[in-house]
Design a protein around this motif. Structure first.
Motif, PDB file in Angstrom:
ATOM      1  N   ASP A  54     -13.000  13.543   0.995  1.00 25.19           N
ATOM      2  CA  ASP A  54     -14.102  13.964   0.139  1.00 25.19           C
ATOM      3  C   ASP A  54     -15.116  12.836   0.068  1.00 25.19           C
ATOM      4  OD1 ASP A  54     -14.207  16.451  -2.110  1.00 25.19           O
ATOM      5  OD2 ASP A  54     -15.656  14.834  -2.415  1.00 25.19           O
ATOM      6  N   MET A  55     -16.368  13.184  -0.179  1.00 19.75           N
ATOM      7  CA  MET A  55     -17.381  12.145  -0.314  1.00 19.75           C
ATOM      8  C   MET A  55     -17.405  11.569  -1.728  1.00 19.75           C
ATOM      9  SD  MET A  55     -20.921  14.362  -0.137  1.00 19.75           S
ATOM     10  CE  MET A  55     -21.891  12.903   0.109  1.00 19.75           C
ATOM     11  N   ASP A  56     -16.789  12.262  -2.680  1.00 24.62           N
ATOM     12  CA  ASP A  56     -16.782  11.846  -4.078  1.00 24.62           C
ATOM     13  C   ASP A  56     -15.544  10.990  -4.373  1.00 24.62           C
ATOM     14  OD1 ASP A  56     -16.684  11.610  -6.843  1.00 24.62           O
ATOM     15  OD2 ASP A  56     -17.181  13.702  -7.226  1.00 24.62           O
ATOM     16  N   GLU A  57     -15.758   9.710  -4.519  1.00 26.16           N
ATOM     17  CA  GLU A  57     -14.644   8.799  -4.779  1.00 26.16           C
ATOM     18  C   GLU A  57     -13.925   9.157  -6.078  1.00 26.16           C
ATOM     19  OE1 GLU A  57     -13.715   3.997  -4.956  1.00 26.16           O
ATOM     20  OE2 GLU A  57     -15.789   4.694  -5.000  1.00 26.16           O
ATOM     21  N   GLY A  58     -14.676   9.589  -7.088  1.00 23.61           N
ATOM     22  CA  GLY A  58     -14.080   9.980  -8.362  1.00 23.61           C
ATOM     23  C   GLY A  58     -13.135  11.164  -8.210  1.00 23.61           C
ATOM     24  N   ALA A  59     -13.513  12.122  -7.370  1.00 26.83           N
ATOM     25  CA  ALA A  59     -12.658  13.282  -7.122  1.00 26.83           C
ATOM     26  C   ALA A  59     -11.358  12.853  -6.451  1.00 26.83           C
ATOM     27  CB  ALA A  59     -13.388  14.308  -6.266  1.00 26.83           C
ATOM     28  N   LEU A  60     -11.458  11.934  -5.504  1.00 25.53           N
ATOM     29  CA  LEU A  60     -10.251  11.438  -4.834  1.00 25.53           C
ATOM     30  C   LEU A  60      -9.352  10.660  -5.793  1.00 25.53           C
ATOM     31  CD1 LEU A  60     -11.813  10.323  -1.440  1.00 25.53           C
ATOM     32  CD2 LEU A  60     -10.233  12.226  -1.800  1.00 25.53           C
ATOM     33  N   MET A  61      -9.949   9.879  -6.669  1.00 26.46           N
ATOM     34  CA  MET A  61      -9.164   9.132  -7.654  1.00 26.46           C
ATOM     35  C   MET A  61      -8.449  10.098  -8.599  1.00 26.46           C
ATOM     36  SD  MET A  61     -11.784   5.914  -8.333  1.00 26.46           S
ATOM     37  CE  MET A  61     -11.191   5.669  -9.974  1.00 26.46           C
ATOM     38  N   TYR A  62      -9.148  11.157  -9.003  1.00 27.93           N
ATOM     39  CA  TYR A  62      -8.541  12.159  -9.866  1.00 27.93           C
ATOM     40  C   TYR A  62      -7.390  12.855  -9.139  1.00 27.93           C
ATOM     41  CZ  TYR A  62      -8.025  16.121 -13.014  1.00 27.93           C
ATOM     42  OH  TYR A  62      -7.509  17.064 -13.872  1.00 27.93           O
ATOM     43  N   SER A  63      -7.610  13.209  -7.872  1.00 24.87           N
ATOM     44  CA  SER A  63      -6.558  13.839  -7.073  1.00 24.87           C
ATOM     45  C   SER A  63      -5.331  12.942  -7.001  1.00 24.87           C
ATOM     46  CB  SER A  63      -7.050  14.137  -5.656  1.00 24.87           C
ATOM     47  OG  SER A  63      -7.998  15.172  -5.660  1.00 24.87           O
ATOM     48  N   ALA A  64      -5.541  11.669  -6.723  1.00 33.05           N
ATOM     49  CA  ALA A  64      -4.424  10.730  -6.628  1.00 33.05           C
ATOM     50  C   ALA A  64      -3.647  10.670  -7.942  1.00 33.05           C
ATOM     51  CB  ALA A  64      -4.937   9.344  -6.242  1.00 33.05           C
ATOM     52  N   LYS A  65      -4.368  10.698  -9.036  1.00 34.03           N
ATOM     53  CA  LYS A  65      -3.738  10.647 -10.356  1.00 34.03           C
ATOM     54  C   LYS A  65      -2.935  11.920 -10.642  1.00 34.03           C
ATOM     55  CE  LYS A  65      -4.997  10.418 -15.234  1.00 34.03           C
ATOM     56  NZ  LYS A  65      -6.121  10.393 -16.170  1.00 34.03           N
ATOM     57  N   MET A  66      -3.463  13.071 -10.248  1.00 26.10           N
ATOM     58  CA  MET A  66      -2.848  14.355 -10.581  1.00 26.10           C
ATOM     59  C   MET A  66      -1.771  14.808  -9.584  1.00 26.10           C
ATOM     60  SD  MET A  66      -4.257  14.861 -13.404  1.00 26.10           S
ATOM     61  CE  MET A  66      -3.662  16.484 -13.812  1.00 26.10           C
ATOM     62  N   LEU A  67      -1.758  14.226  -8.410  1.00 25.26           N
ATOM     63  CA  LEU A  67      -0.783  14.625  -7.386  1.00 25.26           C
ATOM     64  C   LEU A  67       0.408  13.672  -7.370  1.00 25.26           C
ATOM     65  CD1 LEU A  67      -3.259  15.600  -4.515  1.00 25.26           C
ATOM     66  CD2 LEU A  67      -1.922  17.157  -5.973  1.00 25.26           C
ATOM     67  N   LYS A  68       0.937  13.378  -8.524  1.00 21.41           N
ATOM     68  CA  LYS A  68       2.028  12.406  -8.654  1.00 21.41           C
ATOM     69  C   LYS A  68       3.262  12.781  -7.843  1.00 21.41           C
ATOM     70  CE  LYS A  68       0.543  10.867 -13.161  1.00 21.41           C
ATOM     71  NZ  LYS A  68       0.696  10.996 -14.584  1.00 21.41           N
ATOM     72  N   ASP A  69       3.580  14.066  -7.786  1.00 23.04           N
ATOM     73  CA  ASP A  69       4.787  14.501  -7.088  1.00 23.04           C
ATOM     74  C   ASP A  69       4.700  14.331  -5.571  1.00 23.04           C
ATOM     75  OD1 ASP A  69       5.976  15.217  -9.500  1.00 23.04           O
ATOM     76  OD2 ASP A  69       5.276  17.293  -9.372  1.00 23.04           O
ATOM     77  N   ILE A  70       3.481  14.312  -5.031  1.00 17.96           N
ATOM     78  CA  ILE A  70       3.326  14.213  -3.568  1.00 17.96           C
ATOM     79  C   ILE A  70       2.423  13.053  -3.154  1.00 17.96           C
ATOM     80  CG2 ILE A  70       3.824  16.655  -3.133  1.00 17.96           C
ATOM     81  CD1 ILE A  70       0.749  17.042  -2.808  1.00 17.96           C
ATOM     82  N   ASN A  71       2.133  12.160  -4.068  1.00 16.73           N
ATOM     83  CA  ASN A  71       1.211  11.064  -3.784  1.00 16.73           C
ATOM     84  C   ASN A  71       1.619  10.257  -2.562  1.00 16.73           C
ATOM     85  OD1 ASN A  71      -0.456   8.504  -4.363  1.00 16.73           O
ATOM     86  ND2 ASN A  71      -1.156  10.015  -5.864  1.00 16.73           N
ATOM     87  N   ASN A  72       2.909  10.065  -2.375  1.00 19.18           N
ATOM     88  CA  ASN A  72       3.386   9.295  -1.212  1.00 19.18           C
ATOM     89  C   ASN A  72       3.201  10.055   0.100  1.00 19.18           C
ATOM     90  OD1 ASN A  72       5.388  11.178  -1.949  1.00 19.18           O
ATOM     91  ND2 ASN A  72       6.964   9.968  -0.947  1.00 19.18           N
ATOM     92  N   GLN A  73       2.857  11.344   0.021  1.00 19.80           N
ATOM     93  CA  GLN A  73       2.621  12.149   1.213  1.00 19.80           C
ATOM     94  C   GLN A  73       1.133  12.263   1.528  1.00 19.80           C
ATOM     95  OE1 GLN A  73       5.564  15.110  -0.770  1.00 19.80           O
ATOM     96  NE2 GLN A  73       5.152  15.948   1.266  1.00 19.80           N
ATOM     97  N   CYS A  74       0.301  11.651   0.684  1.00 20.16           N
ATOM     98  CA  CYS A  74      -1.153  11.821   0.791  1.00 20.16           C
ATOM     99  C   CYS A  74      -1.861  10.557   1.250  1.00 20.16           C
ATOM    100  CB  CYS A  74      -1.733  12.230  -0.568  1.00 20.16           C
ATOM    101  SG  CYS A  74      -1.151  13.812  -1.176  1.00 20.16           S
ATOM    102  N   LYS A  75      -2.864  10.773   2.080  1.00 19.73           N
ATOM    103  CA  LYS A  75      -3.790   9.713   2.464  1.00 19.73           C
ATOM    104  C   LYS A  75      -5.160  10.168   1.970  1.00 19.73           C
ATOM    105  CE  LYS A  75      -5.268   9.125   6.838  1.00 19.73           C
ATOM    106  NZ  LYS A  75      -5.206   8.770   8.267  1.00 19.73           N
TER     107      LYS A  75
END
Length: 179
Positions: A45-66
């Motif tokens: 995403d171009m929105d860094e804030g959106a990515l930070m929010y995603s990282a915060k909310m995707l706790k169960d799969i965060n280790n699977q996400c880049k």
């Protein structure tokens, strides 16, 4: 969410790219179901804030996400992996046809696995909220109808693939799936 979940059910090790992920509502809905899989996600995403929010909310799969922040038009050349599924949501509403076909060609040729799929959305023509969006919020989208979306596919270099175009439940958005 359903498309992502089905892809993972078919391939426990699916590699999925989501362009224009925003706050990742699709993944948030299914994260508990996919937490014990080997699926990997690249969230762009171009929105860094959106990515930070995603990282915060995707706790169960965060280790699977880049998480990748950047302007798609500038950064698309840097995407080198191949994916089982590529999802592009709410991005093509802002781009001209020639740019979209260029993006589709690049993703198809260099980033989609041979048996993979590509899914994108576009706001449907006749949007009843258009005037309100444009004048109230200066939010201008490029609306397309089914024929316009099929023309994007026909203008692209994508061969030996099928295109399925349909409207989602509200009728405001077209969904297009390339397999």
């Amino acid at each position: 969410s359903r498309l992502i979940l089905n892809t993972i059910m078919d391939n426990n090790e699916a590699n999925i790219l989501i362009i224009g992920c925003g706050s990742s509502p699709d993944l948030r809905l299914i994260q508990k179901q996919i937490a014990n899989t080997s699926a990997q996600f690249t969230l762009f995403d171009m929105d860094e804030g959106a990515l930070m929010y995603s990282a915060k909310m995707l706790k169960d799969i965060n280790n699977q996400c880049k998480f990748v922040q950047g302007n798609l038009l500038r950064s698309i050349k840097t995407i080198e992996e191949r994916f089982d599924l590529i999802v592009i949501g709410g991005v093509f509403d802002y781009l001209r046809d020639k740019t979209i076909t260029s993006i589709l060609n690049k993703l198809y040729e260099f980033n989609m696995k041979p048996e993979g799929g590509l899914f994108f959305t576009n706001i449907a023509s006749g949007n009843p909220y258009r005037t309100w969006m444009e004048y109230g919020f200066n939010w201008e989208l490029i609306e397309r109808d089914e024929q316009n979306i099929r023309q994007l596919f026909e203008k692209s270099d994508i061969v030996n693939k099928s295109l399925n175009v349909f409207k989602e439940e509200t009728g405001l958005t077209y969904l297009a799936a390339i397999k």
